[in-house]
Design an enzyme around this catalytic site. Structure first.
Site, PDB file in Angstrom:
ATOM      1  N   GLU A 257       0.759  -1.162  -0.037  1.00 32.54           N
ATOM      2  CA  GLU A 257       0.007   0.114  -0.017  1.00 32.54           C
ATOM      3  C   GLU A 257       0.749   1.074  -0.028  1.00 32.54           C
ATOM      4  OE1 GLU A 257      -2.176  -3.490   1.228  1.00 32.54           O
ATOM      5  OE2 GLU A 257      -0.427  -2.557   2.318  1.00 32.54           O
TER       6      GLU A 257
ATOM      7  N   PRO B 246      12.178 -12.928  -0.831  1.00 24.76           N
ATOM      8  CA  PRO B 246      11.077 -13.271   0.285  1.00 24.76           C
ATOM      9  C   PRO B 246      10.564 -11.951   0.527  1.00 24.76           C
ATOM     10  CG  PRO B 246      13.153 -13.894   0.849  1.00 24.76           C
ATOM     11  CD  PRO B 246      13.471 -13.273  -0.184  1.00 24.76           C
ATOM     12  N   ARG B 247       9.213 -12.101   0.726  1.00 23.61           N
ATOM     13  CA  ARG B 247       8.317 -10.660   0.991  1.00 23.61           C
ATOM     14  C   ARG B 247       8.609  -9.964   2.407  1.00 23.61           C
ATOM     15  NH1 ARG B 247       4.930  -7.173  -1.394  1.00 23.61           N
ATOM     16  NH2 ARG B 247       3.407  -6.412  -0.165  1.00 23.61           N
TER      17      ARG B 247
ATOM     18  N   MET C 288      15.827  -4.058   1.258  1.00 29.22           N
ATOM     19  CA  MET C 288      14.765  -3.477   0.886  1.00 29.22           C
ATOM     20  C   MET C 288      14.514  -2.335  -0.013  1.00 29.22           C
ATOM     21  SD  MET C 288      12.783  -5.154   2.733  1.00 29.22           S
ATOM     22  CE  MET C 288      11.384  -4.151   3.217  1.00 29.22           C
ATOM     23  N   GLY C 289      13.531  -2.092  -0.731  1.00 29.26           N
ATOM     24  CA  GLY C 289      13.542  -1.160  -1.594  1.00 29.26           C
ATOM     25  C   GLY C 289      14.054  -1.067  -3.072  1.00 29.26           C
ATOM     26  N   GLU C 290      14.520  -2.341  -3.494  1.00 27.63           N
ATOM     27  CA  GLU C 290      15.154  -2.781  -4.709  1.00 27.63           C
ATOM     28  C   GLU C 290      14.276  -3.446  -5.734  1.00 27.63           C
ATOM     29  OE1 GLU C 290      19.799  -2.393  -5.058  1.00 27.63           O
ATOM     30  OE2 GLU C 290      19.070  -3.841  -3.560  1.00 27.63           O
TER      31      GLU C 290
ATOM     32  N   GLU D 183       3.805  -3.893 -11.762  1.00 28.38           N
ATOM     33  CA  GLU D 183       5.274  -3.491 -11.601  1.00 28.38           C
ATOM     34  C   GLU D 183       6.022  -4.180 -12.971  1.00 28.38           C
ATOM     35  OE1 GLU D 183       6.100  -4.177  -7.806  1.00 28.38           O
ATOM     36  OE2 GLU D 183       5.510  -2.212  -7.093  1.00 28.38           O
TER      37      GLU D 183
END
Length: 424
Positions: free
Chosen positions: A61, A271-272, A311-313, A340
């Site tokens: 979100e 992984p999430r 994270m963030g990639e 995406e």
């Protein structure tokens, strides 16, 4: 009466919620921080500015809200934005995306005292809730204080609708108190109407996740990353994105079949949830694969698998891969964002559990940009075909990209709904 009973139950289970935070904090220490915010103890940085409160429960979100937040900052520069979430990973994404240009806090738990404390301190002029994160006491408190509540990019699967219907005495009044619902699709809107939303409050605006921007910087980063993954060889790259517990084993089983036909294939496994990074890394090693870690910037020259433990990639990863599998779909989790990879023009694969993205998956599948697979064997077969037939893969990716481009425009329609509510 029903909201009173709900509140009593919430108070009674609060110790269990705290215990869960403690337990989760053993693997992810950030769960042990900033507990006061979860009980409404938060002070905005600029009390002189009117505040628009936007709630995005977690990572997905938050990423969907990025273009909305930037548009709101541009449209209402005189107002301060406060973005709340429920998880540390969501918090990290908010900080990374917006820095100190917004206020940020965990959302208060949905108890009357925590919500009242939070609203008294923040005094928002509007609450925008992303997708489906509806809380009875929060909505009721805003309604009592004449604070408009807009559900943005609203979606409601058949499964979720059945759950709300089972507690209709609680959910019905809550939905009726919303100022507006900007729904992704007519089917979502129909389910909100069935729960008690007045027809005049419903707006079908589309899915703002189609309005993502792939700027020059992220394109350059993806190109550089792809060159790094190729090394001295031209390796076909399968990205398995946002995988869940129980799904990684299926991916690894499929990869063993893929390697039998395409020996130099590279699997990028993301992984999430970050607390599972090490566990998934161990699964890869136990299966006999050589492993590189993104967090160490390891070379992939001699690796079978690159663990995406940063994270963030993920958006950059989508741009650098050849084929994208979107996780949360080979287990009963409802799937994750297929838009995406589609925006990048990548052939996209998913499991059968896609109820969180039912309309998106339908559009992509009908256009030939998405293939749904039921198990490891089917996943491996689809990947092998695409890796051995690059023209077919390119056409599939183009079909996905055309769907992504054709469905843009939801953000502009959502902003019109927000503007109308602020001006009333």
């Amino acid at each position: 009466m029903f909201r009173f009973i709900y509140s009593v139950v919430f108070y009674l289970i609060t110790p269990l919620i705290i215990l869960r935070l403690v337990i989760r904090g053993l693997a992810a220490p950030n769960y042990r921080k900033r507990w006061g915010q979860r009980f409404g103890f938060f002070t905005p940085s600029e009390s002189s500015k009117e505040t628009i409160w936007l709630h995005a429960v977690s990572v997905g979100e938050t990423l969907a809200a990025v273009p909305l937040v930037k548009a709101l900052q541009e449209k209402y520069p005189e107002r301060r934005l406060l973005i709340t979430c429920m998880t540390p990973t969501g918090s990290e994404r908010i900080t990374a995306a917006f820095g100190d240009s917004v206020d940020h806090s965990y959302a208060p738990y949905d108890t009357p005292d925590a919500v009242a404390r939070f609203l008294k301190r923040v005094q928002p002029k509007m609450l925008i809730i992303m997708e489906t994160e509806l809380w009875p006491n929060t909505v009721a408190a805003c309604y009592k204080r004449q604070i408009p509540v807009i559900l943005a990019n609203g979606r409601l699967s058949e499964k979720s609708a059945r759950g709300y219907a089972r507690v209709s005495k609680l959910s019905g009044p809550m939905v009726a108190q919303l100022s507006a619902v900007a729904a992704q699709h007519g089917d979502d809107g129909g389910r909100f109407i069935a729960l008690g939303l007045p027809v005049e409050k419903l707006h079908i605006t589309g899915n703002i996740k189609f309005d993502l921007e792939l700027n020059a910087q992220i394109r350059l980063s993806a190109e550089a990353l792809r060159q790094q993954w190729d090394g001295t060889n031209q390796r076909p790259v399968l990205l398995a994105a946002s995988t869940h517990r129980g799904e990684d084993e299926i991916i690894l089983q499929a990869f063993s079949l893929i390697k039998q036909s395409v020996n130099n294939a590279l699997l990028v496994l993301v992984p999430r949830h970050p607390e599972r990074f090490n566990q998934v890394g161990d699964l890869c090693l136990d299966a006999g694969y050589s492993l590189a870690r993104r967090s160490n910037n390891d070379s992939t020259d001699n690796a079978d698998i690159l663990l995406g433990d940063t994270m963030g990639e993920l958006m950059t990863f989508f741009g650098a891969c050849d084929i994208a599998f979107v996780g949360g779909s080979l287990v009963s989790n409802g799937g994750h964002n297929m838009i995406e990879p589609a925006a990048w023009g990548k052939p996209t694969l998913s499991g059968l559990s896609v109820f969180n993205f039912a309309e998106v998956s339908r559009l992509l599948a009908e256009a030939g940009g998405l293939s749904l697979v039921e198990d490891a064997a089917a996943l491996a077969e689809s990947v092998i075909v695409l890796m051995k037939n690059p023209e077919q893969a390119q056409q599939m990716g183009l079909s996905a990209q055309q769907v992504a481009e054709a469905n843009r425009g939801a953000l502009e329609r959502l902003l019109a709904v927000i503007d109308n509510s602020l001006s009333q």
